[in-house]
Enzyme design. Sequence first.
Site, PDB file in Angstrom:
ATOM      1  N   ASP A  36       0.862  -1.171   0.000  1.00 23.75           N
ATOM      2  CA  ASP A  36       0.000   0.000   0.000  1.00 23.75           C
ATOM      3  C   ASP A  36       0.911   1.237   0.000  1.00 23.75           C
ATOM      4  O   ASP A  36       2.117   1.117   0.235  1.00 23.75           O
ATOM      5  CB  ASP A  36      -0.860  -0.058   1.273  1.00 23.75           C
ATOM      6  CG  ASP A  36      -1.605   1.224   1.530  1.00 23.75           C
ATOM      7  OD1 ASP A  36      -2.236   1.728   0.599  1.00 23.75           O
ATOM      8  OD2 ASP A  36      -1.548   1.732   2.675  1.00 23.75           O
ATOM      9  N   ASP A  66      -0.274   5.116   1.036  1.00 21.88           N
ATOM     10  CA  ASP A  66      -0.559   6.088   2.096  1.00 21.88           C
ATOM     11  C   ASP A  66      -0.567   5.442   3.469  1.00 21.88           C
ATOM     12  O   ASP A  66      -1.272   4.461   3.714  1.00 21.88           O
ATOM     13  CB  ASP A  66      -1.928   6.746   1.848  1.00 21.88           C
ATOM     14  CG  ASP A  66      -1.905   7.683   0.655  1.00 21.88           C
ATOM     15  OD1 ASP A  66      -1.064   8.589   0.641  1.00 21.88           O
ATOM     16  OD2 ASP A  66      -2.719   7.483  -0.268  1.00 21.88           O
ATOM     17  N   GLU A 123     -14.355   4.424   7.821  1.00 25.04           N
ATOM     18  CA  GLU A 123     -13.338   3.583   7.172  1.00 25.04           C
ATOM     19  C   GLU A 123     -12.632   2.683   8.187  1.00 25.04           C
ATOM     20  O   GLU A 123     -12.395   1.510   7.924  1.00 25.04           O
ATOM     21  CB  GLU A 123     -12.307   4.484   6.458  1.00 25.04           C
ATOM     22  CG  GLU A 123     -11.251   3.678   5.716  1.00 25.04           C
ATOM     23  CD  GLU A 123     -10.013   4.487   5.306  1.00 25.04           C
ATOM     24  OE1 GLU A 123      -9.979   5.712   5.489  1.00 25.04           O
ATOM     25  OE2 GLU A 123      -9.075   3.857   4.819  1.00 25.04           O
ATOM     26  N   SER A 161      -2.653   1.342  -4.560  1.00 23.62           N
ATOM     27  CA  SER A 161      -3.089   2.452  -3.714  1.00 23.62           C
ATOM     28  C   SER A 161      -4.456   2.997  -4.074  1.00 23.62           C
ATOM     29  O   SER A 161      -4.765   3.209  -5.248  1.00 23.62           O
ATOM     30  CB  SER A 161      -2.065   3.583  -3.821  1.00 23.62           C
ATOM     31  OG  SER A 161      -2.589   4.770  -3.272  1.00 23.62           O
ATOM     32  N   ALA A 162      -5.242   3.261  -3.055  1.00 25.19           N
ATOM     33  CA  ALA A 162      -6.532   3.931  -3.244  1.00 25.19           C
ATOM     34  C   ALA A 162      -6.359   5.449  -3.198  1.00 25.19           C
ATOM     35  O   ALA A 162      -7.324   6.198  -3.205  1.00 25.19           O
ATOM     36  CB  ALA A 162      -7.510   3.473  -2.171  1.00 25.19           C
ATOM     37  N   LYS A 179      -9.390  -3.269  -3.008  1.00 21.83           N
ATOM     38  CA  LYS A 179      -8.019  -3.448  -3.484  1.00 21.83           C
ATOM     39  C   LYS A 179      -7.761  -4.929  -3.723  1.00 21.83           C
ATOM     40  O   LYS A 179      -7.102  -5.608  -2.938  1.00 21.83           O
ATOM     41  CB  LYS A 179      -7.030  -2.869  -2.465  1.00 21.83           C
ATOM     42  CG  LYS A 179      -7.163  -1.360  -2.360  1.00 21.83           C
ATOM     43  CD  LYS A 179      -6.403  -0.813  -1.187  1.00 21.83           C
ATOM     44  CE  LYS A 179      -5.025  -0.397  -1.570  1.00 21.83           C
ATOM     45  NZ  LYS A 179      -4.319   0.295  -0.480  1.00 21.83           N
ATOM     46  N   ASP A 215      -1.645  -0.948   5.824  1.00 20.64           N
ATOM     47  CA  ASP A 215      -2.000  -0.347   7.116  1.00 20.64           C
ATOM     48  C   ASP A 215      -3.500  -0.431   7.368  1.00 20.64           C
ATOM     49  O   ASP A 215      -3.962  -0.006   8.423  1.00 20.64           O
ATOM     50  CB  ASP A 215      -1.569   1.130   7.186  1.00 20.64           C
ATOM     51  CG  ASP A 215      -2.516   2.048   6.443  1.00 20.64           C
ATOM     52  OD1 ASP A 215      -2.590   1.955   5.212  1.00 20.64           O
ATOM     53  OD2 ASP A 215      -3.218   2.839   7.102  1.00 20.64           O
TER      54      ASP A 215
HETATM   55  P1  TMP Z   1      -4.948   3.417   0.917  1.00 16.17           P
HETATM   56  O1  TMP Z   1      -3.838   3.883   1.819  1.00 16.17           O
HETATM   57  O2  TMP Z   1      -5.599   2.169   1.408  1.00 16.17           O
HETATM   58  O3  TMP Z   1      -4.514   3.301  -0.494  1.00 16.17           O
HETATM   59  O4  TMP Z   1      -6.135   4.473   0.996  1.00 16.17           O
HETATM   60  C1  TMP Z   1      -6.000   5.808   0.796  1.00 16.17           C
HETATM   61  C2  TMP Z   1      -6.353   6.594   1.997  1.00 16.17           C
HETATM   62  O5  TMP Z   1      -6.772   7.878   1.541  1.00 16.17           O
HETATM   63  C3  TMP Z   1      -7.497   6.083   2.853  1.00 16.17           C
HETATM   64  O6  TMP Z   1      -7.026   5.789   4.151  1.00 16.17           O
HETATM   65  C4  TMP Z   1      -8.466   7.242   2.953  1.00 16.17           C
HETATM   66  C5  TMP Z   1      -7.695   8.412   2.450  1.00 16.17           C
HETATM   67  N1  TMP Z   1      -8.498   9.449   1.773  1.00 16.17           N
HETATM   68  C6  TMP Z   1      -8.247  10.772   2.103  1.00 16.17           C
HETATM   69  O7  TMP Z   1      -7.392  11.051   2.954  1.00 16.17           O
HETATM   70  N2  TMP Z   1      -8.967  11.740   1.478  1.00 16.17           N
HETATM   71  C7  TMP Z   1      -9.920  11.468   0.539  1.00 16.17           C
HETATM   72  O8  TMP Z   1     -10.553  12.387   0.001  1.00 16.17           O
HETATM   73  C8  TMP Z   1     -10.164  10.105   0.213  1.00 16.17           C
HETATM   74  C9  TMP Z   1     -11.205   9.774  -0.803  1.00 16.17           C
HETATM   75  C10 TMP Z   1      -9.418   9.137   0.848  1.00 16.17           C
HETATM   76 MG    MG Z   2      -2.964   3.081   3.544  1.00 17.62          MG
END
Ligand code: TMP
Ligand code: MG
Length: 289
Positions: free
Chosen positions: A38, A40, A85, A153-154, A202, A227
């Site tokens: 991942d 973030d 979340e 990554s999202a 994911k 995470d």
């Molecule tokens: P990930 O770390 O699982 O790839 O997800 C991305 C993170 O981004 C998730 O914890 C939520 C965050 N996020 C924001 O901080 N701002 C936003 O506008 C959106 C849609 C997600």
């Molecule tokens: Mg993350």
Amino acid sequence: MVPELEKETVRMKDPEQVKKIVSRLKKGGAVQLQVISDFDMTLTRFGFNGRRCPTSHNIIDNSRVISEEGKKRLKDLLHYYYPIEIDPYRTVADKLPLMVEWWTKAHDLLSQQKILKSDISQIVKESDVMLRDGFNVFFNQLYQSQVPLFIFSAGVGDVLEEIIRQAGMFHPNVNVVSNYMDFDDDGVLRGFKGPLIHTYNKNNTVLKNTEYFQQLCMKTNILLLGDSMGDLSMADGVANVENILRVGFLNDKIEEQREKYMEAYDVVLEKDETLDVANGILQFILAKT
Ligand code: TMP
Ligand code: MG
């Protein structure tokens, strides 16, 4: 075997099982290994000096290119949806439509802000983002050993690629699947390219071509870094997993989430802002002796 696993930030439900998996990963060496991570709050820090570090979305949200009204609305979304979340008492099925809602609303708001493609580099430079301590060792040792690194990554692909590029770590063994911005002919943001990736999808449903993993068919050993509970499915697209070690950063709501993380991740890292444990494991696996 791996002294870093003795750090006080490390928790393991079954240390013997971890030992077994790490030995098997070592046996397969670089040839059989791939890393799926991942971005973030996994490769980047969760906090620094008592303050939260930004996600790739937050980097844009907090930047000078977003209007005050836009900033407020994006913050409201974060405050409403982020607790959902990470809520350990709600099911993924329950959270799923709400995550789609969050990402859709956030992306729509961003798309109204006339963000320029040419702004991204400066926005990243001016942000408070920090890769976790030891990031250079992490990226460099994977590159030197020719171990592919798949970042799933999202977040926002354009932003996270720029972070890695500015750190000088965008080596050719790095592949990213994420939400990419769609710019018009004048370089103005008009939306995001599909399919939408959020915390809880994911998996292979959003991997347009599984060609990447097919090419890596000898890479049957996996080190997975995440995470979120949603990160556990990131390796689902790999058809022939022999051994997988899941390492999870437990960043937030530690007491409430501990039990779930201990069940799901082989190694849980609490209040650890470094990549020491991942680096220690990799060093052990990749050592030529
Ligand atoms: P990930 O770390 O699982 O790839 O997800 C991305 C993170 O981004 C998730 O914890 C939520 C965050 N996020 C924001 O901080 N701002 C936003 O506008 C959106 C849609 C997600
Ligand atoms: Mg993350």
